[in-house]
Design an enzyme around this catalytic site. Structure first.
Site, PDB file in Angstrom:
ATOM      1  N   CYS A   2       0.841  -1.194   0.000  1.00  0.00           N
ATOM      2  CA  CYS A   2       0.000   0.000   0.000  1.00  0.00           C
ATOM      3  C   CYS A   2       0.879   1.248   0.000  1.00  0.00           C
ATOM      4  O   CYS A   2       2.102   1.175  -0.035  1.00  0.00           O
ATOM      5  CB  CYS A   2      -0.897   0.010   1.237  1.00  0.00           C
ATOM      6  SG  CYS A   2      -1.900  -1.487   1.422  1.00  0.00           S
ATOM      7  N   LEU A  50      -3.548  -1.741  -1.743  1.00  0.00           N
ATOM      8  CA  LEU A  50      -3.476  -2.888  -2.634  1.00  0.00           C
ATOM      9  C   LEU A  50      -3.920  -4.082  -1.801  1.00  0.00           C
ATOM     10  O   LEU A  50      -3.201  -4.519  -0.900  1.00  0.00           O
ATOM     11  CB  LEU A  50      -2.055  -3.083  -3.169  1.00  0.00           C
ATOM     12  CG  LEU A  50      -1.847  -4.241  -4.147  1.00  0.00           C
ATOM     13  CD1 LEU A  50      -2.582  -3.979  -5.457  1.00  0.00           C
ATOM     14  CD2 LEU A  50      -0.357  -4.457  -4.409  1.00  0.00           C
ATOM     15  N   SER A  51      -5.085  -4.614  -2.065  1.00  0.00           N
ATOM     16  CA  SER A  51      -5.687  -5.625  -1.194  1.00  0.00           C
ATOM     17  C   SER A  51      -5.031  -6.983  -1.411  1.00  0.00           C
ATOM     18  O   SER A  51      -5.099  -7.549  -2.510  1.00  0.00           O
ATOM     19  CB  SER A  51      -7.189  -5.732  -1.472  1.00  0.00           C
ATOM     20  OG  SER A  51      -7.817  -4.485  -1.273  1.00  0.00           O
ATOM     21  N   ILE A  53      -4.569  -9.232   1.845  1.00  0.00           N
ATOM     22  CA  ILE A  53      -5.118 -10.020   2.952  1.00  0.00           C
ATOM     23  C   ILE A  53      -6.409  -9.360   3.418  1.00  0.00           C
ATOM     24  O   ILE A  53      -6.486  -8.126   3.490  1.00  0.00           O
ATOM     25  CB  ILE A  53      -4.097 -10.120   4.110  1.00  0.00           C
ATOM     26  CG1 ILE A  53      -2.900 -10.986   3.691  1.00  0.00           C
ATOM     27  CG2 ILE A  53      -4.729 -10.692   5.369  1.00  0.00           C
ATOM     28  CD1 ILE A  53      -1.784 -11.034   4.720  1.00  0.00           C
ATOM     29  N   ASN A  74       1.463  -0.198   5.637  1.00  0.00           N
ATOM     30  CA  ASN A  74       1.905  -0.699   4.339  1.00  0.00           C
ATOM     31  C   ASN A  74       2.693  -1.977   4.578  1.00  0.00           C
ATOM     32  O   ASN A  74       3.658  -1.974   5.342  1.00  0.00           O
ATOM     33  CB  ASN A  74       2.788   0.343   3.639  1.00  0.00           C
ATOM     34  CG  ASN A  74       3.459  -0.206   2.384  1.00  0.00           C
ATOM     35  OD1 ASN A  74       2.933  -1.082   1.712  1.00  0.00           O
ATOM     36  ND2 ASN A  74       4.633   0.320   2.075  1.00  0.00           N
ATOM     37  N   GLY A  75       2.282  -3.067   3.944  1.00  0.00           N
ATOM     38  CA  GLY A  75       3.067  -4.283   4.063  1.00  0.00           C
ATOM     39  C   GLY A  75       2.242  -5.497   4.417  1.00  0.00           C
ATOM     40  O   GLY A  75       1.019  -5.506   4.292  1.00  0.00           O
ATOM     41  N   GLY A 360      14.453 -13.560  -5.522  1.00  0.00           N
ATOM     42  CA  GLY A 360      15.631 -14.106  -4.845  1.00  0.00           C
ATOM     43  C   GLY A 360      16.526 -13.051  -4.242  1.00  0.00           C
ATOM     44  O   GLY A 360      17.671 -13.336  -3.883  1.00  0.00           O
TER      45      GLY A 360
END
Length: 616
Positions: A2, A50-51, A53, A74-75, A360
């Site tokens: 987000c 930004l959905s 969860i 955010n996160g 990675g």
């Protein structure tokens, strides 16, 4: 992921709602699914979502039931389900955002030590009058702030700060750092007065307007190495990676993986495919239409082995010209690597299929993957050569090398630096300390050399410690966040689970670089999932054929940007030295691509920054 932003008026004035709306608008790409604001007197928060969860709930900014505490987050807190079960709280949602409020209610801001994941959040506590900013341990997610006598402002990206603060100029003191790193190490930025919350830190703005910044976690500078056999080290890393992959797959949306064909992305893809137990995995690769640098055949081979649905994109010189300015706006800084544009095109490709992608990133800096790590001891002890001799002979030797031996030239340049710390930094520095002083007309007024001085232990441990700060956090992770968020895609690097990082720094150097083989322990883990030709092939990296592009399609653009009458670089840097770089590269006598890229990126970013200053 987000976007978060907010303002605390230190002069007691009410927060202007229009300012918060504009801050949120500039973060729309980070959170296109929803947006919201909250204001209480002199404090206001903004959020774009930004959905990932709890898709239908967890609207932000989020308040406690008594409305005395509010958070903008955010996160992803990857262990949030476990943490929810440990607190007695009147939950109204099923997500990780409210878990942070519940933990704060029980443990205060120190509850950050319980979190696993990647995060940056702001929390206002009406009872104490404090505003807390918290950034994750490794600096995976960004968090910036600005303070003067009237206002304190914070945001996920610098561009979102600008509506809340007065006009800003370039922080000239940070140009030395930029020319040494192609980025600016925390806490500074290229924008005057704007600071980063460093990785693993939390900031508290008190009711009195005073700022307190403290570390809640640090990469071990002098970790006691475990007495383990190589076989035990492989088992420990295997178990830690499996646990990290399990966490990284926590989402209510599809998760994919970047797959370059190199060892790190191949291993992550293999482990993710195994953990998903046949659910299907999308993988994504980028190529350049140049057989010298493309690894698409290797990526296809690994995709076939792990059984992923594989997708590819080809990046061209035109993609660079078409996206350079736009992505400099997204980055809020010069694009530090030519691969930045390719990473964005890769993110665009991935976003067509998934909302979350694994990478990675971090393996090289934890386990000794770069070729330079084989020369860590030599880098440290090169100082035994008398400085006058080293300062005269090595620069002449480097300039005498043909363009085809540019990689050897990097080593010679690094070994010629004056101190052990500068020699470590010199391996990745586009310009030496002497060159930086010449370009800017004098020595640096402050130093970003700290991470190269604080490390302890053997030479390899010191180098890994340094690179996990300035190079990883302020370059690669910053690049990864901005280029993925430009496409509204969440990036997760499983190697940077802090438990795995702590393990890596506790392992002896002998299982990292072993018999001249870098990242030995990671390769041994990979052997359990991938064939030997994938595991043992030489490291390539995400290379872009920019040397040829500079001499062809980008040549005229480079000359115009760096020598034209409106050039910022031509104004602040010594013009004769800049002209020499262009001429020698164009003639083919030297490969000056790294230095030209550094200067061109600075120029392109400055032009975008100037537009923002006039409201464009």
């Amino acid at each position: 992921m987000c976007g978060i932003a907010g303002v605390r008026r230190l002069d007691g004035a009410p927060v202007d709602p229009a300012v918060l709306v504009e801050m949120a608008r500039r973060l729309h790409h980070r959170g296109p699914d929803d947006a919201g604001t909250w204001i209480e007197g002199s404090t206001g928060f903004a959020h774009t979502r930004l959905s990932i969860i709890d898709l239908g709930a967890s609207v932000q900014p989020m308040l406690t039931p008594d409305r005395r505490k509010v958070i903008a987050f955010n996160g992803e807190i990857l262990n949030y389900r476990e943490l929810r079960s440990q607190v007695d709280y009147p939950f109204r949602t099923s997500g990780d955002t409210e878990t942070l409020l519940a933990l704060y209610a029980k443990h205060g801001v120190d509850s950050v030590s319980k979190l696993r994941g990647q995060f940056a959040y702001a929390l206002h506590d009406e009872d104490t009058g404090e505003l807390h900013l918290v950034r994750d341990r490794l600096g995976i997610l960004p968090l910036y702030y600005y303070i003067d006598k009237d206002v304190f402002a914070f945001a996920s990206e610098i561009k979102a700060l600008l509506p809340a603060i007065s006009e800003r100029r370039v922080d000239v003191a940070s140009l030395h750092d930029y020319l040494a790193h192609r980025s600016v190490p925390a806490p500074y930025t290229l924008v005057e007065g704007v600071r980063k919350v460093p990785q693993g830190h939390r900031l508290t703005l008190g009711r009195d307007g005073q700022v307190r910044l403290r570390a809640y976690w640090q990469i071990p500078a002098n970790a006691a190495h475990r007495d383990v056999t190589p076989e035990e080290a492989v088992r420990l890393v295997t178990d830690a990676l499996d646990a990290s992959i399990d966490d990284a797959l926590v989402a209510d949306v599809p998760v994919g993986a970047y797959l370059s064909g190199g060892i790190d992305s191949s291993l992550i893809s293999a482990l993710a495919a195994k953990a998903k137990q046949g659910e299907g995995l999308h993988t994504f690769s980028a190529g350049f239409g140049d057989p010298r640098v493309d690894e698409l055949n290797w990526a296809r081979k690994v995709a076939g082995i792990v059984g992923s649905e594989h997708h590819e994109v080809i990046v061209s010189a035109d993609d660079f010209k078409d996206n350079w300015h736009k992505l400099s706006w997204h980055r809020d800084a010069p694009l530090s690597e030519p691969a930045d544009v390719a990473v964005f095109k890769l993110a665009e490709l991935a976003r067509q299929q998934v909302k979350v992608v694994l990478s990675g990133e971090g393996s090289d800096e934890l386990f000794g993957g770069y070729p330079k790590y084989r020369f860590a001891q030599a880098t440290r002890w090169a100082g035994l050569i008398p400085a006058p001799l080293r300062g005269r002979i090595l620069p002449r030797l480097e300039r005498a090398l043909p363009a085809s031996r540019s990689r050897l030239g990097v080593a010679v340049r690094a070994m010629g630096e004056g101190s052990s710390a500068e020699r470590m930094r010199g391996w990745f520095a586009p310009f030496t300390e002497r060159e930086r002083d010449g370009l800017l007309g004098g020595p640096a007024v402050r130093s970003a050399i700290g991470p190269y001085q604080r490390g302890r232990g053997d030479a390899l441990s010191r180098m890994l410690y340094a690179d996990s700060h300035a190079w990883l956090a302020d370059n690669l992770l910053e690049r990864g966040d901005r280029m993925s968020m430009a496409a509204s895609l969440e990036l997760r690097p499983p190697f940077l689970d802090h438990r795995l990082v702590e393990l890596a720094f506790s392992l002896p150097s002998s299982v990292k670089v072993r018999n001249g083989v870098g990242k030995w322990v990671v390769k041994e883990v990979a052997r359990r999932h991938l064939p030997a030709d994938v595991v043992d092939r030489a490291k390539s990296g995400f290379k872009v054929p920019l040397d040829a592009w500079f001499r062809d399609g980008l040549k005229d653009m480079a000359n115009d940007l760096l020598t034209g009458p409106s050039s910022f670089v031509g104004t602040v840097l010594e013009p004769t030295a800049v002209r020499r770089l262009l001429d020698e590269h164009g003639a083919g006598t030297r490969n000056e691509q790294p230095r030209l890229w550094t200067l061109l990126s600075l120029e392109v970013w400055h032009r975008e920054f100037a537009k923002q200053q006039v409201g464009a």
